[in-house]
Motif scaffolding. Sequence first.
Motif, mmCIF file in Angstrom:
data_model
loop_
_atom_site.group_PDB
_atom_site.id
_atom_site.type_symbol
_atom_site.label_atom_id
_atom_site.label_comp_id
_atom_site.label_asym_id
_atom_site.label_seq_id
_atom_site.Cartn_x
_atom_site.Cartn_y
_atom_site.Cartn_z
ATOM 1 N N LYS A 182 22.549 18.522 48.397
ATOM 2 C CA LYS A 182 22.294 17.621 47.268
ATOM 3 C C LYS A 182 23.293 16.456 47.220
ATOM 4 O O LYS A 182 22.927 15.343 46.886
ATOM 5 C CB LYS A 182 22.378 18.405 45.948
ATOM 6 C CG LYS A 182 21.502 19.643 45.888
ATOM 7 C CD LYS A 182 20.016 19.307 45.938
ATOM 8 C CE LYS A 182 19.167 20.562 45.758
ATOM 9 N NZ LYS A 182 17.715 20.274 45.855
ATOM 10 N N THR A 183 24.558 16.749 47.522
ATOM 11 C CA THR A 183 25.607 15.739 47.423
ATOM 12 C C THR A 183 26.146 15.404 48.813
ATOM 13 O O THR A 183 25.852 16.093 49.801
ATOM 14 C CB THR A 183 26.767 16.243 46.554
ATOM 15 O OG1 THR A 183 27.418 17.326 47.235
ATOM 16 C CG2 THR A 183 26.262 16.728 45.190
ATOM 17 N N ALA A 190 26.722 1.720 46.301
ATOM 18 C CA ALA A 190 25.867 1.589 45.113
ATOM 19 C C ALA A 190 25.884 2.867 44.286
ATOM 20 O O ALA A 190 25.941 2.819 43.046
ATOM 21 C CB ALA A 190 24.447 1.238 45.525
ATOM 22 N N GLN A 191 25.832 4.008 44.941
ATOM 23 C CA GLN A 191 25.877 5.281 44.221
ATOM 24 C C GLN A 191 27.193 5.437 43.459
ATOM 25 O O GLN A 191 27.232 6.056 42.387
ATOM 26 C CB GLN A 191 25.695 6.439 45.208
ATOM 27 C CG GLN A 191 24.297 6.536 45.787
ATOM 28 C CD GLN A 191 24.179 7.588 46.868
ATOM 29 O OE1 GLN A 191 25.166 7.931 47.526
ATOM 30 N NE2 GLN A 191 22.978 8.105 47.082
ATOM 31 N N PRO A 218 21.467 12.321 50.014
ATOM 32 C CA PRO A 218 22.603 12.869 49.265
ATOM 33 C C PRO A 218 23.147 11.822 48.300
ATOM 34 O O PRO A 218 23.030 10.615 48.531
ATOM 35 C CB PRO A 218 23.625 13.195 50.358
ATOM 36 C CG PRO A 218 22.848 13.257 51.626
ATOM 37 C CD PRO A 218 21.716 12.295 51.463
ATOM 38 N N ALA A 219 23.768 12.295 47.226
ATOM 39 C CA ALA A 219 24.373 11.386 46.249
ATOM 40 C C ALA A 219 25.522 12.113 45.561
ATOM 41 O O ALA A 219 25.491 13.340 45.426
ATOM 42 C CB ALA A 219 23.342 10.935 45.215
ATOM 43 N N PRO A 220 26.541 11.380 45.129
ATOM 44 C CA PRO A 220 27.587 12.019 44.325
ATOM 45 C C PRO A 220 26.983 12.634 43.067
ATOM 46 O O PRO A 220 25.939 12.176 42.580
ATOM 47 C CB PRO A 220 28.514 10.840 43.978
ATOM 48 C CG PRO A 220 28.241 9.804 45.027
ATOM 49 C CD PRO A 220 26.790 9.948 45.359
ATOM 50 N N ALA A 221 27.626 13.654 42.545
ATOM 51 C CA ALA A 221 27.084 14.359 41.379
ATOM 52 C C ALA A 221 26.899 13.421 40.185
ATOM 53 O O ALA A 221 25.965 13.578 39.396
ATOM 54 C CB ALA A 221 28.003 15.517 41.005
ATOM 55 N N ALA A 274 25.763 6.534 40.118
ATOM 56 C CA ALA A 274 25.236 5.475 39.259
ATOM 57 C C ALA A 274 23.748 5.263 39.512
ATOM 58 O O ALA A 274 22.987 4.956 38.593
ATOM 59 C CB ALA A 274 26.008 4.181 39.512
ATOM 60 N N VAL A 275 23.319 5.417 40.761
ATOM 61 C CA VAL A 275 21.909 5.378 41.141
ATOM 62 C C VAL A 275 21.697 6.474 42.175
ATOM 63 O O VAL A 275 22.621 6.863 42.876
ATOM 64 C CB VAL A 275 21.485 4.008 41.731
ATOM 65 C CG1 VAL A 275 21.637 2.906 40.701
ATOM 66 C CG2 VAL A 275 22.281 3.680 42.984
ATOM 67 N N LYS A 276 20.476 6.969 42.279
ATOM 68 C CA LYS A 276 20.188 8.008 43.263
ATOM 69 C C LYS A 276 19.961 7.419 44.653
ATOM 70 O O LYS A 276 20.341 8.010 45.660
ATOM 71 C CB LYS A 276 18.951 8.810 42.828
ATOM 72 C CG LYS A 276 19.150 9.638 41.576
ATOM 73 C CD LYS A 276 17.869 10.382 41.198
ATOM 74 C CE LYS A 276 18.057 11.190 39.928
ATOM 75 N NZ LYS A 276 16.795 11.863 39.515
#
Length: 442
Positions: free
Chosen positions: A177-178, A213-214, A301-304, A307-309
């Motif tokens: 997920k991350t 961006a994320q 993946p994105a940080p928990a 800011a955006v997915k």
Amino acid sequence: MNARRIIPMAAVLALAGGVLAGCSGGGGGDEATVNEDGSTVVDMWVFAEVHAAYYEAMAEAWNEENPDKAIDLKITVYPYEEMHNKLQLALNAGKGLPDVVDIEVNKFANFVRGENPPLVDLTEVAEPYVADIVQARLDLYSKDGSIYAFPTHVGAFVSFYNTELLESADIDYTTIKTWDDFQAAGQKYNEATGKAFGIAETAVTFVEPLITAQLGGQWLDADGNPQVDSPEAVETISMLQEMQEAGAISTIPGGSPDDEQAYGAINNGDFAAVVYPAWYTSRFVDYMPDLAGKVAIAPAPAPADAAVKTIGGGGTGTAVIGASPVAEFAADWLAFAKLSPEANVAVWKELGFDPVNMSVWEDQAVTHDPENKFNKYFQTNLFDVLNEVKDGIGHWESFSSPNWPSVDNVFRTVTLNEAFENKVPAPELLKQAQADLENELG
């Protein structure tokens, strides 16, 4: 002249063949050309042959619906750099111009500089469709509230996982997920197999903007000033360098997943994961036949606390030249060819791109058609993934800045190689990139 002329095709979705050698007639004359049958000649330049075939198909579709105002579309395909350079020279000279032209996103800012861009304001003809269009992609080709080109796809970043390879190392891609999960899975895979997991790109600037961006950052401020040494940018490159050190990502032949050498490496099983825009589905189907049935699509993946997915990556904006004598007619056709539901169904069915008209995303007869070649190839459905993240698709403002081409060039030619080939620490290399850009941009 190194160009190819495309002739009209018989069927709306017969997106192959019909290409003859030739040279561009060029639009932008003083008067419109109308054939004896009443059709209006529109000259178009593109840099991708598959796009040319698509536009011919949409010309045929338009003519079926509008026999009283038919289009005679004359398309010339040029190599990427040659076409953009030729367009700039023609605009400077005010002659030898096409009527309609594809402009790649990393070049687009060069053509909307100043108070009066040489492109037609397409805002009005877009109006019937904008409610269903991903706004971030319209923003990408807009300036001061006006739309100057229409997008081809969303290009939302997703992940592509070779599940056969991952299962051999006891890795379940659905647990990723991350970016921390991605690194842990990559390290485990590398230790178990000795092979590369993900990709450290050195010839394209894609994943780095996604992560920045994320994290809520940009590489250019609202005035177009570079800020590539910002905390978010430093964190992005540092994260990726840490992944490389852990064995989770590795450089790839050709420097980019979207390279002929890379296709062969991925097809051979040398890499297990690719994080890239959704349009990369077409590369798997066209260039990696051995992986059919082995690849699953999942959210990037994105940080928990992202800011955006995801964001849109890559793209082509199609514009109408302001000096064209058929500008109004060409703009009407272009809105149909790029924004209408019919056009966006074809974008998915034939090209495998994620359509910018989101009404198509909800049409399961289209998106889940079992006979669709992309649905047959992948284990999971692209639109299930896109609908999962659609409320988190962000617009990275830096892509729209007139100075983005300079930033992209510095990263592609210097910074990313320094990061992943020479292992220069992120703060140091980004400080240098910032200084180089400040010197270049003044």
